[in-house]
Design an enzyme around this catalytic site. Structure first.
Site, PDB file in Angstrom:
ATOM      1  N   ASP A 113      22.841 -20.692 -44.587  1.00  0.00           N
ATOM      2  CA  ASP A 113      24.279 -20.535 -44.350  1.00  0.00           C
ATOM      3  C   ASP A 113      24.485 -20.085 -42.903  1.00  0.00           C
ATOM      4  O   ASP A 113      23.536 -19.800 -42.179  1.00  0.00           O
ATOM      5  CB  ASP A 113      24.897 -19.568 -45.369  1.00  0.00           C
ATOM      6  N   GLU A 146      36.495 -16.425 -47.801  1.00  0.00           N
ATOM      7  CA  GLU A 146      35.334 -15.528 -47.781  1.00  0.00           C
ATOM      8  C   GLU A 146      35.749 -14.058 -47.897  1.00  0.00           C
ATOM      9  O   GLU A 146      36.662 -13.738 -48.647  1.00  0.00           O
ATOM     10  CB  GLU A 146      34.462 -15.821 -46.558  1.00  0.00           C
TER      11      GLU A 146
HETATM   12  C1  BGC Z   1      30.107 -20.384 -45.733  1.00  0.00           C
HETATM   13  C2  BGC Z   1      29.625 -21.715 -46.239  1.00  0.00           C
HETATM   14  C3  BGC Z   1      30.070 -22.828 -45.311  1.00  0.00           C
HETATM   15  C4  BGC Z   1      29.579 -22.531 -43.918  1.00  0.00           C
HETATM   16  C5  BGC Z   1      29.923 -23.608 -42.910  1.00  0.00           C
HETATM   17  C6  BGC Z   1      29.802 -20.200 -44.277  1.00  0.00           C
HETATM   18  O1  BGC Z   1      30.444 -19.070 -43.790  1.00  0.00           O
HETATM   19  O2  BGC Z   1      29.540 -19.346 -46.490  1.00  0.00           O
HETATM   20  O3  BGC Z   1      30.088 -21.925 -47.545  1.00  0.00           O
HETATM   21  O4  BGC Z   1      29.611 -24.057 -45.757  1.00  0.00           O
HETATM   22  O5  BGC Z   1      30.144 -21.302 -43.482  1.00  0.00           O
HETATM   23  O6  BGC Z   1      31.259 -23.598 -42.571  1.00  0.00           O
END
Ligand code: BGC
Length: 655
Positions: A331, A526
């Site tokens: 991630d 998030e």
């Molecule tokens: C998230 C992921 C996402 C990635 C790319 C991260 O902060 O946890 O779910 O795919 O960013 O944008």
């Protein structure tokens, strides 16, 4: 509005948040660098059944490619960075395997760039990666994006309901068709890969990512995993890939992202290994069988250890026991959270089983350090070869080496009428009727006031992960084809001789038959959405509903939210209450169910059922409505007057 109302560009914001410690601060238990791995027992986990990604011809081709590649070229394959910090030319010096458009990244900084500009950029990266030059094996770069509810980063794309609403629909075939439509829109813009689906089974709805998950029920998640992956990628074994307008999917976030203590984003999942298997793993078993090409490791920890360094779960369980033959993507700079690692160096994550680093920050340093780690043997050559083999397997299976991409440039697919119709079907199926004293359905010829803070707010309808990461700074112009909920009513009423009452007019004169009050959570993504209490605490809509009731006007509440929240006062203040989740661009789907025919008989019935329980108290300890609850015109139930008091307070919640 909650928060500032504006989310600055994600790379900038993300970099600042990480540097300021606000993201690291929610990580949960500190893990000493020397801590051992939590033990895993592979025999507890579901074994591999099929190996849908392996075939002899592909493996032979990979072997040839590997033999021709230099160590530096191999290291390049295992690093991905963000289009905000790399230019296509950079791939000559740093032959990276992948680029991503993070949720706040756009084409040369323009998040609102038209589809043609996205395609042009994708082609520029691809062209450099596949050019013939000395010391370079042409391997197409893999371009990824968060197309999480439709091609949701792109202005003009259809925005499907966020996953929580699809979970309420209990309809895997709907999800499969949404996968196909999303893949077509992504493929039209030259992009190859989506970081979706989220296969979390959120256990605590205070988690800010609850709405990205389909449901709390692992079996529902598993049935959806198979369906969405088949939609996005095509059926397992039928390899047409990009040529057929399909893209690579990502099962994320492995594992236990939805099980963190108190629902803290990126926190610690304290479940036992058996609970991991029973609650959090079924979606992955189904995804692997469906041929999912990539899996994203979770930011979260299991029993105090970061998933990005968990060899037992990433390698022993996921790859060896469960038979996942695609690649594990890290991630967003998550490897930097592994004790002992920094963003420019992390043998631990790679050796644990992360095959490709997502490295928006410090990617050049990471390239150099990873090369040095391979040369020193801290990253074994065999481990590098394994990771590159997996990445090449995905690229070959997806058809990336095939120059014929008939879906590219078919911009008429982006926001097409057929996709909008599908999204509208999804909205109707996602609505959960929690209360109805008989006010619904509204007769088609009625005088209807559609009001409330979200009646004309596409931003709130769409939620996070829309054009920008947090989705807060979007403007009506960012939704050129979308329909607000009020506009949906206007169109439906006009067709049937009804009247949409203007909220600005004097109610004493306009005398609406009924008011539809649309309200809900401001967008978030998030950890920005994490809550201490599962409580809706904005007051404007409640005050409005109470005022309407005092004037003798019946009220239908339409609640837009990324999760169930304690809304007892709003339930008391309304005659009917509809949980509409984050429905996306097709607001007309609400009127489709709420409006009946001219004589007030239902035209379409409610079929949505709760994917999560609805809290009956502000601590979320009791359920007002259980999982699976949902009324319909055929299935009625009275909701009594509900307790509005908060623990510790002496009377009704003062708002
Ligand atoms: C998230 C992921 C996402 C990635 C790319 C991260 O902060 O946890 O779910 O795919 O960013 O944008």
């Amino acid at each position: 509005m909650t928060g500032s109302g504006v989310s600055p560009p994600r790379l900038g914001r993300r970099a600042r948040a990480i540097l300021a410690g606000s993201i690291v601060a929610v990580v949960g238990a500190a893990v000493p660098a020397a801590a051992g791995q939590p033990a895993v027992h592979p025999e507890l986990w579901p074994p591999a059944t099929t190996r849908p990604l392996i075939d002899a011809a592909t493996e032979a081709r990979i072997t040839e490619l590997l033999a021709a590649m230099s160590v530096a070229e191999k290291v390049g394959q295992v690093i991905q960075t963000d289009i905000g910090v790399i230019e296509p030319d950079d791939l000559r010096r740093y032959p990276l395997g992948s680029v991503l458009a993070g949720a706040d990244s756009g084409v040369h900084g323009d998040e609102r760039a038209p589809p043609a500009a996205w395609l042009k950029l994708a082609r520029e990266f691809r062209a450099v990666s596949t050019e013939t030059r000395p010391g370079h094996v042409p391997i197409p770069v893999l371009f990824g994006i968060d197309a999480v509810h439709g091609h949701s980063n792109i202005v003009g794309a259809v925005l499907f309901p966020h996953n929580i609403g699809l979970g309420a629909a209990h309809d895997p075939d709907l999800v499969r068709r949404i996968g196909i439509a999303t893949a077509e829109e992504v493929a039209a813009t030259g992009i190859d890969w989506t970081f979706a689906p989220v296969l979390a089974t959120p256990q605590d709805t205070r988690w800010g990512r609850t709405y990205e998950g389909y449901a709390a029920d692992p079996l529902l998640v598993a049935s959806y995993a198979a369906a969405i992956i088949e939609g996005l990628q095509g059926p397992p074994g039928v390899v047409g890939g990009i040529r057929d307008g399909r893209i690579a999917a990502t099962a994320k976030h492995f594992l236990g992202d939805g099980g963190t203590r108190d629902g803290v984003d990126q926190g610690d999942t304290v479940a036992s290994e058996r609970e991991l298997v029973r609650i959090h793993a079924p979606g992955y078993r189904a995804a692997i069988d469906a041929g999912v090409l990539t899996v994203m490791a979770s930011y979260s920890s299991w029993q105090g250890r970061k998933m990005h360094s968990n060899h037992g779960l990433l390698t022993t369980v996921l790859k060896e026991r469960m038979g996942f033959d695609g690649f594990v993507i890290g991630d967003w700079n998550a490897h930097a959270q592994v004790p002992g690692c920094v963003r420019t160096r992390c043998a631990e994550a790679f050796n644990a089983g992360v095959d490709m680093f997502m490295a928006p920050l410090g990617w050049r340093g990471l390239f150099d350090a990873t090369l040095a780690l391979v040369r020193s043997g801290e990253i074994p050559a065999a481990r590098l070869d394994d990771a590159v083999r997996r990445i090449l397997r995905v690229k070959l299976r997806l058809g990336l080496f095939d120059p014929v991409r008939p879906y590219e440039g078919r911009f008429e697919l982006v926001g097409s009428a057929a996709h909008r119709e599908l999204a509208r079907e999804g909205v109707g199926k996602s609505l959960v009727l929690l209360k109805n004293d008989g006010v619904l359905p509204i007769a088609a010829g009625a005088r209807v006031l559609v009001t409330g803070p979200a009646a004309q707010e596409l931003r709130i309808q769409a939620g996070g992960w829309t054009v920008s990461w947090q989705g807060r700074d979007t403007k009506p112009a960012d939704f050129p084809l979308a329909q607000t909920i009020a506009a949906g009513f206007r169109a439906a009423l006009a067709a049937d001789g009804g009247t949409l009452v203007d909220p600005l007019d004097d109610l004493a004169t306009t005398r609406p038959d009924v008011a539809v009050v649309v309200f809900g959570e401001e967008p978030y993504a998030e950890n920005y959405g994490d809550l201490k209490l599962p409580l809706y605490n904005a007051r404007a809509a409640l005050t409005l509903m109470q005022a309407l009731r005092r004037q003798g006007i019946r009220v239908v509440a339409v609640f837009l939210s990324g999760r169930p929240l304690w809304v007892n006062p709003e339930l008391n203040a309304s005659n009917a209450f509809v949980a509409a989740w984050l429905p996306g661009s097709e607001g007309g789907g609400i009127a489709d169910l709420l409006l009946g025919d001219r004589s007030g008989r239902p035209r379409n019935d409610f079929s949505g059922r709760l994917p999560f329980r609805w809290p009956g108290d502000v601590l979320g300890r009791t359920a007002l409505f259980p999982v699976g609850y949902g009324l319909s015109y055929a299935r009625r139930a009275a909701v009594p007057e509900l307790d509005e008091s908060l623990p510790g307070s002496r009377g009704p919640l003062a708002r």
